[in-house]
Design a protein around this motif. Structure first.
Motif, PDB file in Angstrom:
ATOM      1  N   ILE A 163       0.839  -1.211   0.000  1.00 28.51           N
ATOM      2  CA  ILE A 163       0.000   0.000   0.000  1.00 28.51           C
ATOM      3  C   ILE A 163       0.872   1.258   0.000  1.00 28.51           C
ATOM      4  O   ILE A 163       0.394   2.352   0.294  1.00 28.51           O
ATOM      5  CB  ILE A 163      -0.980   0.031   1.197  1.00 28.51           C
ATOM      6  N   SER A 164       2.140   1.115  -0.366  1.00 27.57           N
ATOM      7  CA  SER A 164       3.077   2.235  -0.310  1.00 27.57           C
ATOM      8  C   SER A 164       2.716   3.371  -1.268  1.00 27.57           C
ATOM      9  O   SER A 164       3.111   4.503  -1.030  1.00 27.57           O
ATOM     10  CB  SER A 164       4.506   1.755  -0.563  1.00 27.57           C
ATOM     11  N   LEU A 165       1.973   3.085  -2.328  1.00 24.98           N
ATOM     12  CA  LEU A 165       1.612   4.134  -3.270  1.00 24.98           C
ATOM     13  C   LEU A 165       0.302   4.835  -2.903  1.00 24.98           C
ATOM     14  O   LEU A 165      -0.061   5.817  -3.535  1.00 24.98           O
ATOM     15  CB  LEU A 165       1.517   3.568  -4.689  1.00 24.98           C
ATOM     16  N   LEU A 166      -0.397   4.353  -1.867  1.00 23.91           N
ATOM     17  CA  LEU A 166      -1.637   4.998  -1.439  1.00 23.91           C
ATOM     18  C   LEU A 166      -1.322   6.224  -0.589  1.00 23.91           C
ATOM     19  O   LEU A 166      -0.386   6.212   0.210  1.00 23.91           O
ATOM     20  CB  LEU A 166      -2.499   4.042  -0.623  1.00 23.91           C
ATOM     21  N   SER A 167      -2.138   7.253  -0.764  1.00 30.28           N
ATOM     22  CA  SER A 167      -1.985   8.431   0.094  1.00 30.28           C
ATOM     23  C   SER A 167      -2.520   8.103   1.485  1.00 30.28           C
ATOM     24  O   SER A 167      -3.229   7.103   1.673  1.00 30.28           O
ATOM     25  CB  SER A 167      -2.776   9.604  -0.495  1.00 30.28           C
ATOM     26  N   ALA A 168      -2.195   8.951   2.448  1.00 29.41           N
ATOM     27  CA  ALA A 168      -2.710   8.744   3.810  1.00 29.41           C
ATOM     28  C   ALA A 168      -4.232   8.730   3.806  1.00 29.41           C
ATOM     29  O   ALA A 168      -4.867   7.925   4.489  1.00 29.41           O
ATOM     30  CB  ALA A 168      -2.177   9.822   4.746  1.00 29.41           C
ATOM     31  N   GLY A 169      -4.853   9.600   3.017  1.00 33.01           N
ATOM     32  CA  GLY A 169      -6.314   9.641   2.922  1.00 33.01           C
ATOM     33  C   GLY A 169      -6.879   8.358   2.342  1.00 33.01           C
ATOM     34  O   GLY A 169      -7.908   7.861   2.808  1.00 33.01           O
ATOM     35  N   ASP A 170      -6.213   7.821   1.314  1.00 38.50           N
ATOM     36  CA  ASP A 170      -6.670   6.558   0.723  1.00 38.50           C
ATOM     37  C   ASP A 170      -6.564   5.414   1.730  1.00 38.50           C
ATOM     38  O   ASP A 170      -7.447   4.567   1.804  1.00 38.50           O
ATOM     39  CB  ASP A 170      -5.873   6.218  -0.534  1.00 38.50           C
ATOM     40  N   VAL A 171      -5.496   5.386   2.500  1.00 32.25           N
ATOM     41  CA  VAL A 171      -5.353   4.344   3.517  1.00 32.25           C
ATOM     42  C   VAL A 171      -6.484   4.476   4.531  1.00 32.25           C
ATOM     43  O   VAL A 171      -7.130   3.483   4.892  1.00 32.25           O
ATOM     44  CB  VAL A 171      -3.975   4.412   4.222  1.00 32.25           C
ATOM     45  N   ARG A 172      -6.741   5.697   5.001  1.00 28.64           N
ATOM     46  CA  ARG A 172      -7.827   5.904   5.984  1.00 28.64           C
ATOM     47  C   ARG A 172      -9.178   5.466   5.432  1.00 28.64           C
ATOM     48  O   ARG A 172      -9.979   4.863   6.141  1.00 28.64           O
ATOM     49  CB  ARG A 172      -7.906   7.383   6.383  1.00 28.64           C
ATOM     50  N   ASN A 173      -9.438   5.756   4.176  1.00 31.34           N
ATOM     51  CA  ASN A 173     -10.759   5.484   3.595  1.00 31.34           C
ATOM     52  C   ASN A 173     -10.921   4.084   3.022  1.00 31.34           C
ATOM     53  O   ASN A 173     -12.024   3.551   3.010  1.00 31.34           O
ATOM     54  CB  ASN A 173     -11.070   6.517   2.507  1.00 31.34           C
ATOM     55  N   ARG A 174      -9.859   3.499   2.516  1.00 33.72           N
ATOM     56  CA  ARG A 174      -9.974   2.232   1.800  1.00 33.72           C
ATOM     57  C   ARG A 174      -9.587   0.997   2.608  1.00 33.72           C
ATOM     58  O   ARG A 174     -10.100  -0.085   2.361  1.00 33.72           O
ATOM     59  CB  ARG A 174      -9.113   2.274   0.535  1.00 33.72           C
ATOM     60  N   LEU A 175      -8.656   1.141   3.529  1.00 31.52           N
ATOM     61  CA  LEU A 175      -8.163  -0.026   4.269  1.00 31.52           C
ATOM     62  C   LEU A 175      -9.233  -0.531   5.236  1.00 31.52           C
ATOM     63  O   LEU A 175      -9.644   0.177   6.144  1.00 31.52           O
ATOM     64  CB  LEU A 175      -6.882   0.322   5.048  1.00 31.52           C
ATOM     65  N   LYS A 176      -9.688  -1.750   5.019  1.00 34.35           N
ATOM     66  CA  LYS A 176     -10.747  -2.331   5.847  1.00 34.35           C
ATOM     67  C   LYS A 176     -10.257  -3.473   6.717  1.00 34.35           C
ATOM     68  O   LYS A 176     -10.875  -3.790   7.738  1.00 34.35           O
ATOM     69  CB  LYS A 176     -11.907  -2.830   4.968  1.00 34.35           C
ATOM     70  N   GLU A 177      -9.157  -4.109   6.322  1.00 31.42           N
ATOM     71  CA  GLU A 177      -8.650  -5.242   7.101  1.00 31.42           C
ATOM     72  C   GLU A 177      -7.182  -5.473   6.759  1.00 31.42           C
ATOM     73  O   GLU A 177      -6.766  -5.264   5.629  1.00 31.42           O
ATOM     74  CB  GLU A 177      -9.463  -6.499   6.776  1.00 31.42           C
ATOM     75  N   VAL A 178      -6.435  -5.901   7.767  1.00 36.94           N
ATOM     76  CA  VAL A 178      -5.043  -6.312   7.574  1.00 36.94           C
ATOM     77  C   VAL A 178      -4.950  -7.754   8.049  1.00 36.94           C
ATOM     78  O   VAL A 178      -5.380  -8.075   9.158  1.00 36.94           O
ATOM     79  CB  VAL A 178      -4.063  -5.428   8.381  1.00 36.94           C
ATOM     80  N   ARG A 179      -4.415  -8.611   7.201  1.00 34.01           N
ATOM     81  CA  ARG A 179      -4.213 -10.011   7.581  1.00 34.01           C
ATOM     82  C   ARG A 179      -2.728 -10.300   7.649  1.00 34.01           C
ATOM     83  O   ARG A 179      -1.984  -9.969   6.732  1.00 34.01           O
ATOM     84  CB  ARG A 179      -4.883 -10.944   6.583  1.00 34.01           C
ATOM     85  N   VAL A 180      -2.323 -10.900   8.748  1.00 33.91           N
ATOM     86  CA  VAL A 180      -0.921 -11.254   8.963  1.00 33.91           C
ATOM     87  C   VAL A 180      -0.845 -12.776   9.044  1.00 33.91           C
ATOM     88  O   VAL A 180      -1.611 -13.405   9.780  1.00 33.91           O
ATOM     89  CB  VAL A 180      -0.386 -10.616  10.267  1.00 33.91           C
ATOM     90  N   TYR A 181       0.071 -13.352   8.281  1.00 32.08           N
ATOM     91  CA  TYR A 181       0.264 -14.798   8.242  1.00 32.08           C
ATOM     92  C   TYR A 181       1.673 -15.111   8.731  1.00 32.08           C
ATOM     93  O   TYR A 181       2.651 -14.561   8.220  1.00 32.08           O
ATOM     94  CB  TYR A 181       0.080 -15.329   6.819  1.00 32.08           C
ATOM     95  N   ILE A 182       1.772 -15.974   9.717  1.00 35.54           N
ATOM     96  CA  ILE A 182       3.055 -16.314  10.319  1.00 35.54           C
ATOM     97  C   ILE A 182       3.254 -17.826  10.220  1.00 35.54           C
ATOM     98  O   ILE A 182       2.431 -18.589  10.729  1.00 35.54           O
ATOM     99  CB  ILE A 182       3.098 -15.883  11.798  1.00 35.54           C
ATOM    100  N   LEU A 183       4.325 -18.234   9.577  1.00 37.39           N
ATOM    101  CA  LEU A 183       4.664 -19.660   9.484  1.00 37.39           C
ATOM    102  C   LEU A 183       5.657 -19.989  10.591  1.00 37.39           C
ATOM    103  O   LEU A 183       6.747 -19.408  10.671  1.00 37.39           O
ATOM    104  CB  LEU A 183       5.281 -19.994   8.125  1.00 37.39           C
TER     105      LEU A 183
END
Length: 182
Positions: free
Chosen positions: A100-120
């Motif tokens: 998501i490095s190319l998203l603006s701070a506003g886009d992250v605030r408005n678009r990000l709905k979930e973060v999934r972390v996978y650990i092996l």
């Protein structure tokens, strides 16, 4: 909180103590999560050779250094993160990405709905009487999928010494961000 089981973390941008009179290096706190496998890191003897320690380091405002960090989990082979986005603002997740490095701070605030972390990682220690066989054969004969939604990474366990004698597991954390607005 409306519900007694709700937990909220409140924090400010760190710039206290000897750093208190300096300008902020960055207008936010940043924490890095990574698998520490560098020389000199003490890996518990029960861990498979080739795994490391999942570590969290907070970047210091004074010098940008992340310091030694805090150990979170032992015996980690791989870590993957998937960001789930609502790109058309209809309230439904419609895009999964690992960047998501190319998203603006506003886009992250408005678009990000979930973060999934996978650990092996593996459960327990080496067991010579056990043979792991839960592979993702379409990737390679010794690979395990770390992720889902068509995202993630096929980790080749053969890079780990005696990998077949460990009970490998992918842990999944799903986080719904709150209060990203500014």
């Amino acid at each position: 909180p409306a519900d007694p089981l709700d937990v909220y973390l409140v924090y400010a941008v760190g710039n206290t103590g000897s750093e208190g009179d300096k300008d902020l290096r960055m207008p936010f706190n940043r924490a890095d999560y990574y698998i520490r496998k560098v020389a000199g890191t003490i890996i518990p003897p029960r861990c498979a050779q080739g795994t490391g320690i999942l570590t969290k380091s907070v970047i210091r405002q004074a010098d940008g250094d992340r310091g030694p960090g805090m150990a979170l989990m032992d015996c980690v082979a791989d870590l993957q993160v998937v960001f789930r986005l609502d790109t058309d603002n209809d309230g439904t997740i419609d895009n999964d990405t690992d960047d998501i490095s190319l998203l603006s701070a506003g886009d992250v605030r408005n678009r990000l709905k979930e973060v999934r972390v996978y650990i092996l990682s593996h459960e327990g220690q080496m067991d010579r009487t056990y043979t792991f066989d839960n592979f993702t054969p379409e990737a390679c004969s010794t690979c395990v999928r770390v992720g889902e939604f068509g995202m993630g990474h096929d980790f080749d366990l053969s890079t780990i010494t005696d990998y077949e004698s460990y009970r490998w597991k992918v842990y999944t954390l799903a986080v719904k961000p709150k209060n990203l607005g500014g």
